[in-house]
Enzyme design. Structure first.
Site, PDB file in Angstrom:
ATOM      1  N   ARG A  27       0.819  -1.215   0.000  1.00 32.04           N
ATOM      2  CA  ARG A  27       0.000   0.000   0.000  1.00 32.04           C
ATOM      3  C   ARG A  27       0.856   1.269   0.000  1.00 32.04           C
ATOM      4  NH1 ARG A  27      -4.212  -1.885   4.615  1.00 32.04           N
ATOM      5  NH2 ARG A  27      -5.258  -3.550   3.470  1.00 32.04           N
ATOM      6  N   ARG A  31      -3.402   6.296   1.152  1.00 32.12           N
ATOM      7  CA  ARG A  31      -4.030   7.410   1.865  1.00 32.12           C
ATOM      8  C   ARG A  31      -3.127   8.120   2.861  1.00 32.12           C
ATOM      9  NH1 ARG A  31      -9.135   4.535   4.302  1.00 32.12           N
ATOM     10  NH2 ARG A  31      -7.685   2.758   4.255  1.00 32.12           N
ATOM     11  N   ARG A  40      -6.837  11.362  -5.681  1.00 34.18           N
ATOM     12  CA  ARG A  40      -8.116  10.651  -5.538  1.00 34.18           C
ATOM     13  C   ARG A  40      -9.283  11.636  -5.578  1.00 34.18           C
ATOM     14  NH1 ARG A  40     -10.027   5.887  -1.347  1.00 34.18           N
ATOM     15  NH2 ARG A  40     -12.248   6.264  -1.553  1.00 34.18           N
ATOM     16  N   ASP A  78      -6.791  -2.767  -7.400  1.00 37.51           N
ATOM     17  CA  ASP A  78      -7.479  -3.403  -6.275  1.00 37.51           C
ATOM     18  C   ASP A  78      -7.617  -4.885  -6.570  1.00 37.51           C
ATOM     19  OD1 ASP A  78     -10.253  -4.203  -4.766  1.00 37.51           O
ATOM     20  OD2 ASP A  78      -9.216  -2.605  -3.723  1.00 37.51           O
ATOM     21  N   TYR A 155     -14.943 -12.725  -0.688  1.00 36.01           N
ATOM     22  CA  TYR A 155     -15.682 -11.496  -0.997  1.00 36.01           C
ATOM     23  C   TYR A 155     -16.903 -11.785  -1.870  1.00 36.01           C
ATOM     24  CZ  TYR A 155     -11.900  -8.589   0.878  1.00 36.01           C
ATOM     25  OH  TYR A 155     -10.987  -7.977   1.707  1.00 36.01           O
TER      26      TYR A 155
END
Length: 355
Positions: A27, A31, A40, A78, A155
């Site tokens: 990552r 963020r 973003r 992703d 998922y």
């Protein structure tokens, strides 16, 4: 073909000599960086960012521009792009994470799932890989990635994130044939997806088995590792005149390192619950190791970060075959300066182990 100016990451994965231990961070485009948040916001939302090759390239390169010590770039995307391309309708619920508009709950649902074509159905990812490779211009290698079949299946069956994987495990035990059918289809999809990334320019690939550690030992071998082995067997292993290394990362997989080392992958990712010295003893010369600092260490002061880097390097010991990384992804609240201190410490303190 552009000459690769810094290949120590690829060399370490192949256990070839390096001058310092290479480092990258799961990552690393994310963020915790203000520049990422700005891009973003420009994109509008997360999926719009993923599906815009130019902006995906921009955020992939941002950490390299900020941290010159980084030895690899990782594609910004992703893991759930594959089930989205299978028609499940991925979206992100504020405060709840990823969700699917359709769930997989029956053999008929599984039978109806297509195996996506990388260029036709996931062309935005392939375009991002090509764009990133062009813009990197040989600066560092580019890592491609996918989720593991088991992780993607959880998922798809749960409809999103889960704390207990109740529906997924119920299918696994109640109807193992159905779960195997789903995992078989996902293994074919992931193999094609990763091969597409390699042909587009990815120079190494990582399989993220985020939820393999939720399984019992027997179930892990049958429902997770077996399918990752199948993917490794089906991957393009030589491209552009070089070996394309594969990294398997099972979060919570420390119990199964010896079995994972027989998968055919060049390297195993370790989470922070493993001791990297013990792991090296277990796997011997079979594979390289990647990891494995606790991401929470980055909340500490730079001196404490440096001390933990030193401890992990000492536990691995001398020689190549170690790629330094966190044991999972960096968290959004980390001070970017602390990430910089981490990267600097790895290069500075590791030179003594590569004389």
């Amino acid at each position: 073909m552009t000459v690769l100016k810094n290949d120590r990451f690829l060399c370490a994965l192949l256990k070839q000599p390096v001058d310092v231990t290479p480092v990258w961070m799961m990552r690393q485009a994310g963020r915790y960086l203000p520049e990422y948040r700005a891009t973003r916001a420009k994109a509008g939302d997360f999926m719009s960012l993923c599906m815009n090759p130019e902006l995906a390239c921009e955020v992939t390169l941002q950490p390299l521009d900020r941290y010159p010590q980084l030895d690899a770039a990782i594609l910004f995307s992703d893991i759930l792009t594959v089930p989205d391309a299978m028609g499940l309708g991925l979206y992100f619920e504020s405060g709840e994470g990823p969700r699917f508009r359709k769930v997989v709950s029956s053999p008929a649902d599984i039978e109806a799932l297509p195996v996506p074509d990388p260029e036709r159905d996931l062309g935005y990812v392939m375009a991002a890989v090509r764009t990133i490779r062009r813009e990197l211009n040989g600066r560092v290698p580019l890592i491609g990635f996918s989720g593991s079949p088991w992780t993607l299946a959880t998922y798809m069956v749960e409809g999103g994130s889960s704390k207990d994987f109740r529906k997924s495990k119920a299918m696994l035990y109640d109807n193992p044939q159905a779960m195997h059918a789903l995992l078989d289809k996902l293994a074919r999809a992931v193999t094609a997806y990763l091969n597409g990334q390699i042909l587009a320019g990815a120079q190494a690939v990582q399989i993220f088995d985020s939820w393999g550690g939720s399984l019992s030992s027997a179930a892990y071998q049958e429902f997770s590792l077996a399918y990752m082995k199948r993917i490794v067997d089906g991957l393009i292993r030589e491209h552009e005149g070089r070996r394309v290394p594969v990294i398997l990362f099972t979060k919570g997989g420390g119990l199964w390192l010896e079995a994972m080392a027989g998968s055919g992958a060049e390297a195993l990712g370790l989470d922070w619950t493993c001791d990297i010295g013990d792991a090296r003893t277990q796997v011997g010369d079979k594979v390289a190791l990647q990891g494995n600092m606790d991401p929470s260490v980055l909340y500490a002061n730079p001196a404490a970060i440096r001390a933990e880097v030193a401890r992990i390097l000492a536990r691995y010991g001398a020689g190549s075959g170690h790629v330094f990384n966190l044991g999972h992804g960096i968290t959004p609240e980390v001070d970017p300066a602390h990430a910089g201190a981490f990267f600097e410490a790895v290069h500075e303190l590791s030179a003594q182990y590569h004389c």
